[in-house]
Design a protein around this motif. Structure first.
Motif, PDB file in Angstrom:
ATOM      1  N   GLN A 193       0.726  -1.266  -0.146  1.00  0.00           N
ATOM      2  CA  GLN A 193      -0.253   0.117  -0.017  1.00  0.00           C
ATOM      3  C   GLN A 193       0.968   1.179   0.033  1.00  0.00           C
ATOM      4  N   THR A 194       1.966   1.230   0.540  1.00  0.00           N
ATOM      5  CA  THR A 194       2.842   2.335   0.761  1.00  0.00           C
ATOM      6  C   THR A 194       4.294   2.177  -0.184  1.00  0.00           C
ATOM      7  N   GLY A 195       4.398   1.015  -1.006  1.00  0.00           N
ATOM      8  CA  GLY A 195       5.827   0.926  -1.510  1.00  0.00           C
ATOM      9  C   GLY A 195       5.644  -0.246  -2.390  1.00  0.00           C
ATOM     10  N   MET A 196       6.903  -0.091  -3.448  1.00  0.00           N
ATOM     11  CA  MET A 196       6.750  -0.919  -4.297  1.00  0.00           C
ATOM     12  C   MET A 196       8.512  -1.281  -4.738  1.00  0.00           C
ATOM     13  N   MET A 197       8.952  -2.448  -5.351  1.00  0.00           N
ATOM     14  CA  MET A 197       9.989  -2.654  -5.809  1.00  0.00           C
ATOM     15  C   MET A 197       9.922  -3.021  -7.268  1.00  0.00           C
ATOM     16  N   ILE A 198      10.962  -2.246  -8.252  1.00  0.00           N
ATOM     17  CA  ILE A 198      10.823  -2.304  -9.349  1.00  0.00           C
ATOM     18  C   ILE A 198      12.203  -2.847 -10.114  1.00  0.00           C
ATOM     19  N   GLU A 199      12.102  -3.329 -11.320  1.00  0.00           N
ATOM     20  CA  GLU A 199      13.338  -3.526 -12.158  1.00  0.00           C
ATOM     21  C   GLU A 199      13.164  -2.749 -13.483  1.00  0.00           C
ATOM     22  N   CYS A 200      14.264  -1.775 -13.733  1.00  0.00           N
ATOM     23  CA  CYS A 200      14.198  -0.950 -14.789  1.00  0.00           C
ATOM     24  C   CYS A 200      15.759  -0.756 -15.307  1.00  0.00           C
ATOM     25  N   SER A 201      16.011  -0.470 -16.753  1.00  0.00           N
ATOM     26  CA  SER A 201      16.991  -0.282 -17.147  1.00  0.00           C
ATOM     27  C   SER A 201      17.627   0.989 -17.049  1.00  0.00           C
ATOM     28  N   THR A 202      16.931   1.981 -16.454  1.00  0.00           N
ATOM     29  CA  THR A 202      17.426   3.356 -16.475  1.00  0.00           C
ATOM     30  C   THR A 202      18.239   3.212 -15.123  1.00  0.00           C
ATOM     31  N   VAL A 203      19.054   4.247 -14.916  1.00  0.00           N
ATOM     32  CA  VAL A 203      19.839   4.456 -13.762  1.00  0.00           C
ATOM     33  C   VAL A 203      19.093   5.508 -12.818  1.00  0.00           C
ATOM     34  N   LEU A 204      18.966   5.035 -11.400  1.00  0.00           N
ATOM     35  CA  LEU A 204      18.276   5.611 -10.539  1.00  0.00           C
ATOM     36  C   LEU A 204      19.119   5.696  -9.155  1.00  0.00           C
ATOM     37  N   ALA A 205      18.864   6.857  -8.536  1.00  0.00           N
ATOM     38  CA  ALA A 205      19.708   6.862  -7.231  1.00  0.00           C
ATOM     39  C   ALA A 205      18.790   7.552  -6.156  1.00  0.00           C
ATOM     40  N   GLU A 206      19.328   6.912  -5.054  1.00  0.00           N
ATOM     41  CA  GLU A 206      18.451   7.356  -3.527  1.00  0.00           C
ATOM     42  C   GLU A 206      17.970   8.809  -3.784  1.00  0.00           C
TER      43      GLU A 206
END
Length: 225
Positions: free
Chosen positions: A62-75
């Protein structure tokens, strides 16, 4: 804080949501604090730094998710995720590593509505996420080749600009740089853009790899068509 899981899963090729047996990773996840954690496989559209991408949602609460992606993300990056029922949620990146990221949503969501399992969502037609493009393409129809421009792309189809109208349900072959030629059927037209449904869907891996090359994805000027 969303704690990243260990590297235990293997690649799965799927395009829709499917409930999988839930495995509680060592060390725990945000699921320890929420009873509504679900392990799923749902393709979504991710907006980050002004660019959209396809991503795959692995865990959803309800408040979060884990994703897979090819783009670079940072905290602490700010992102938006568009889910299958076109519901868009804003989030903060809590952690990112090895092509995965944990997102902390700005507000709670109703999981059953996202997965299309409540009556209120029955009228919404789920579709595969579309990503924007501006790419020259070649269209083959009845032995004639013509230039066109790709406006957006999904696993199941695309929207393009064409110079000459086609009859509805026309079958064509579309060549997009960086992808193998695809047979498709025309589904709609608004006088300028035309929507095509691929006869064989692109895989998540194909779209994920293609979207990262911006020199191909945004190669043309639409004003030329």
């Amino acid at each position: 804080m969303i704690v990243p899981p260990p590297e235990t899963s293997s690649p799965v090729h799927a395009t829709g949501a499917s409930r999988l047996p839930h495995v509680e990773p060592a060390g725990g996840t945000f699921g320890r604090r929420e009873t509504r954690l679900m392990t799923i496989l749902l393709v979504a559209r991710l907006e980050a730094a002004g660019i959209d991408h396809v991503c795959r949602v692995r865990n959803l609460s309800q408040t979060g998710m884990m994703i897979e992606c090819s783009t670079v993300l940072a905290e602490d990056d700010r992102v938006r995720v568009e889910l299958r029922n076109l519901q868009a949620v804003d989030a903060r990146v809590a952690w990112a590593r090895d092509g995965r990221a944990g997102l902390q949503l700005d507000g709670p969501i109703v999981i059953d509505a996202v997965l299309g399992t409540v009556p209120d969502s029955s009228a919404i037609i789920a579709r595969t996420p579309r990503i924007a493009a501006n790419c020259p393409t070649v269209l083959w129809h009845l032995g004639t080749l013509s230039a066109s421009v790709l406006c957006d792309l999904s696993q199941s189809g695309c929207r393009i600009l064409i110079a000459s109208p086609l009859p509805r349900d026309s079958e064509v072959r579309i060549t997009i740089p960086g992808l193998s030629p695809r047979r498709a059927r025309m589904r709609w037209s608004n006088g300028e853009s035309v929507g095509f449904a691929f006869l064989e869907m692109l895989s998540f891996a194909e779209v994920s790899a293609w979207q990262t090359d911006r020199s191909v994805r945004f190669a043309s000027d639409r004003a030329e068509i």
